[in-house]
Design a protein around this motif. Structure first.
Motif, PDB file in Angstrom:
ATOM      1  N   ILE A  96      42.058 112.599  51.126  1.00  0.00           N
ATOM      2  CA  ILE A  96      42.169 113.483  52.288  1.00  0.00           C
ATOM      3  C   ILE A  96      41.161 114.620  52.155  1.00  0.00           C
ATOM      4  N   ASP A  97      40.601 114.986  53.275  1.00  0.00           N
ATOM      5  CA  ASP A  97      39.691 116.124  53.356  1.00  0.00           C
ATOM      6  C   ASP A  97      40.115 116.905  54.585  1.00  0.00           C
ATOM      7  N   ILE A  98      40.303 118.202  54.431  1.00  0.00           N
ATOM      8  CA  ILE A  98      40.720 119.052  55.542  1.00  0.00           C
ATOM      9  C   ILE A  98      39.720 120.197  55.653  1.00  0.00           C
ATOM     10  N   ASP A  99      39.040 120.289  56.794  1.00  0.00           N
ATOM     11  CA  ASP A  99      38.019 121.320  57.001  1.00  0.00           C
ATOM     12  C   ASP A  99      38.355 122.174  58.214  1.00  0.00           C
ATOM     13  N   ILE A 100      38.080 123.470  58.089  1.00  0.00           N
ATOM     14  CA  ILE A 100      38.181 124.380  59.236  1.00  0.00           C
ATOM     15  C   ILE A 100      36.858 124.284  59.990  1.00  0.00           C
ATOM     16  N   PHE A 119      27.999 122.236  59.183  1.00  0.00           N
ATOM     17  CA  PHE A 119      27.382 120.951  59.530  1.00  0.00           C
ATOM     18  C   PHE A 119      28.013 120.275  60.739  1.00  0.00           C
ATOM     19  N   LEU A 120      28.966 120.927  61.389  1.00  0.00           N
ATOM     20  CA  LEU A 120      29.702 120.207  62.441  1.00  0.00           C
ATOM     21  C   LEU A 120      28.804 119.715  63.554  1.00  0.00           C
ATOM     22  N   HIS A 121      27.751 120.442  63.879  1.00  0.00           N
ATOM     23  CA  HIS A 121      26.858 120.035  64.977  1.00  0.00           C
ATOM     24  C   HIS A 121      25.940 118.878  64.587  1.00  0.00           C
ATOM     25  N   GLU A 122      25.945 118.497  63.297  1.00  0.00           N
ATOM     26  CA  GLU A 122      25.099 117.397  62.821  1.00  0.00           C
ATOM     27  C   GLU A 122      25.885 116.123  62.562  1.00  0.00           C
ATOM     28  N   ARG A 124      28.515 113.261  64.058  1.00  0.00           N
ATOM     29  CA  ARG A 124      29.245 112.651  65.178  1.00  0.00           C
ATOM     30  C   ARG A 124      30.738 112.472  64.847  1.00  0.00           C
ATOM     31  N   PHE A 125      31.054 112.152  63.582  1.00  0.00           N
ATOM     32  CA  PHE A 125      32.457 111.924  63.229  1.00  0.00           C
ATOM     33  C   PHE A 125      33.302 113.184  63.401  1.00  0.00           C
ATOM     34  N   THR A 126      32.658 114.338  63.446  1.00  0.00           N
ATOM     35  CA  THR A 126      33.350 115.599  63.729  1.00  0.00           C
ATOM     36  C   THR A 126      33.331 115.883  65.229  1.00  0.00           C
ATOM     37  N   LEU A 127      32.175 115.731  65.844  1.00  0.00           N
ATOM     38  CA  LEU A 127      32.016 116.116  67.251  1.00  0.00           C
ATOM     39  C   LEU A 127      32.773 115.212  68.215  1.00  0.00           C
ATOM     40  N   VAL A 128      32.857 113.909  67.934  1.00  0.00           N
ATOM     41  CA  VAL A 128      33.522 113.004  68.876  1.00  0.00           C
ATOM     42  C   VAL A 128      35.009 113.364  69.033  1.00  0.00           C
ATOM     43  N   PRO A 129      35.785 113.460  67.939  1.00  0.00           N
ATOM     44  CA  PRO A 129      37.190 113.845  68.134  1.00  0.00           C
ATOM     45  C   PRO A 129      37.343 115.293  68.601  1.00  0.00           C
ATOM     46  N   LEU A 130      36.449 116.179  68.174  1.00  0.00           N
ATOM     47  CA  LEU A 130      36.519 117.578  68.617  1.00  0.00           C
ATOM     48  C   LEU A 130      36.277 117.671  70.122  1.00  0.00           C
ATOM     49  N   ALA A 131      35.292 116.921  70.621  1.00  0.00           N
ATOM     50  CA  ALA A 131      34.987 116.946  72.059  1.00  0.00           C
ATOM     51  C   ALA A 131      36.157 116.413  72.883  1.00  0.00           C
ATOM     52  N   GLU A 132      36.938 115.533  72.299  1.00  0.00           N
ATOM     53  CA  GLU A 132      38.093 114.980  73.009  1.00  0.00           C
ATOM     54  C   GLU A 132      39.121 116.067  73.349  1.00  0.00           C
ATOM     55  N   ILE A 133      39.263 117.063  72.475  1.00  0.00           N
ATOM     56  CA  ILE A 133      40.287 118.100  72.716  1.00  0.00           C
ATOM     57  C   ILE A 133      39.697 119.478  73.025  1.00  0.00           C
ATOM     58  N   ALA A 134      38.361 119.628  72.880  1.00  0.00           N
ATOM     59  CA  ALA A 134      37.766 120.956  73.087  1.00  0.00           C
ATOM     60  C   ALA A 134      36.315 120.845  73.556  1.00  0.00           C
ATOM     61  N   GLU A 135      36.062 120.001  74.565  1.00  0.00           N
ATOM     62  CA  GLU A 135      34.677 119.737  74.956  1.00  0.00           C
ATOM     63  C   GLU A 135      33.935 120.976  75.432  1.00  0.00           C
ATOM     64  N   ASN A 136      34.643 121.942  76.014  1.00  0.00           N
ATOM     65  CA  ASN A 136      33.993 123.134  76.545  1.00  0.00           C
ATOM     66  C   ASN A 136      34.003 124.315  75.579  1.00  0.00           C
ATOM     67  N   TYR A 137      34.566 124.109  74.396  1.00  0.00           N
ATOM     68  CA  TYR A 137      34.615 125.183  73.400  1.00  0.00           C
ATOM     69  C   TYR A 137      33.185 125.573  73.023  1.00  0.00           C
ATOM     70  N   LEU A 138      32.887 126.860  73.035  1.00  0.00           N
ATOM     71  CA  LEU A 138      31.533 127.341  72.793  1.00  0.00           C
ATOM     72  C   LEU A 138      31.338 127.679  71.316  1.00  0.00           C
ATOM     73  N   LYS A 144      26.384 126.789  72.312  1.00  0.00           N
ATOM     74  CA  LYS A 144      26.441 125.553  73.099  1.00  0.00           C
ATOM     75  C   LYS A 144      27.867 125.035  73.035  1.00  0.00           C
ATOM     76  N   SER A 145      28.273 124.340  74.091  1.00  0.00           N
ATOM     77  CA  SER A 145      29.601 123.737  74.096  1.00  0.00           C
ATOM     78  C   SER A 145      29.642 122.557  73.133  1.00  0.00           C
ATOM     79  N   VAL A 146      30.839 122.176  72.737  1.00  0.00           N
ATOM     80  CA  VAL A 146      30.991 121.018  71.855  1.00  0.00           C
ATOM     81  C   VAL A 146      30.389 119.774  72.501  1.00  0.00           C
ATOM     82  N   SER A 147      30.616 119.592  73.804  1.00  0.00           N
ATOM     83  CA  SER A 147      30.056 118.405  74.469  1.00  0.00           C
ATOM     84  C   SER A 147      28.531 118.444  74.479  1.00  0.00           C
ATOM     85  N   ALA A 148      27.931 119.618  74.638  1.00  0.00           N
ATOM     86  CA  ALA A 148      26.465 119.731  74.591  1.00  0.00           C
ATOM     87  C   ALA A 148      25.952 119.450  73.179  1.00  0.00           C
ATOM     88  N   LEU A 149      26.680 119.902  72.169  1.00  0.00           N
ATOM     89  CA  LEU A 149      26.289 119.618  70.784  1.00  0.00           C
ATOM     90  C   LEU A 149      26.338 118.122  70.510  1.00  0.00           C
TER      91      LEU A 149
END
Length: 169
Positions: A96-100, A119-122, A124-138, A144-149
């Motif tokens: 298990i790995d848990i990251d803020i 490294f979150l913007h680099e 995809r394994f972070t951005l894809v699930p993050l965009a699912e619940i917070a696509e407009n989070y800046l 930039k928004s999560v979806s733009a990243l």
């Protein structure tokens, strides 16, 4: 009433019963770190960094927490230990790995804690699930928004949704 903050947390693992580990981590986070208010779907991705290892399952949570950032980090690291995490090789196989990923819109640069995750913007394994619940989070640094990243992410690893039925609660 305590002042609650929103944090986005990435769960991942590639050893043992990967789905059970994500579920157990989520339960412990809900019990010890804060109320889980959003949960992404689960995704499978080839290992990143050190590629000669099993694929990872990942999930992102949004939580409401009364913990300050370092308290939250310490709680999450204790959950990792309680679930059997051992740290041997950077980017190596792990139960298990848990990251803020984000803590409100704060920018934190301490030796043990970097938020937003550097490294979150680099990845995809972070951005894809993050965009699912917070696509407009800046992103508070990149503005930039999560979806733009996700749209301009250089990572080309495929992130496959897992066909699983999420139990409510």
């Amino acid at each position: 009433m305590k002042n609650l903050k929103t944090a986005y947390i990435l769960l991942g693992g590639n050893l043992g019963d990967r789905m059970l580990m994500l579920d157990n981590a989520q339960k412990q986070i809900a019990k010890l770190a804060g109320e889980v208010v959003k949960v992404s779907g689960d995704y499978e991705t080839a290992a990143w960094g050190v590629e000669d290892q099993p694929s990872f399952f990942n999930r992102v949570l949004a939580i409401q927490t009364d913990k300050e950032p370092m308290q939250l980090l310490e709680t999450l690291q204790q959950i990792e230990l309680d679930l059997g995490r051992e740290r041997h090789v950077k980017w190596g196989a792990r139960l298990i790995d848990i990251d803020i990923l984000f803590y409100e819109d704060e920018v934190i640069d301490l030796p043990r804690l970097k938020v937003p995750h550097p490294f979150l913007h680099e990845r995809r394994f972070t951005l894809v699930p993050l965009a699912e619940i917070a696509e407009n989070y800046l992103h508070p640094v990149l503005k930039k928004s999560v979806s733009a990243l996700l749209e301009c992410c250089p990572d080309e690893l495929e992130v496959q949704p897992l066909k699983s039925v999420q139990a409510a609660g």
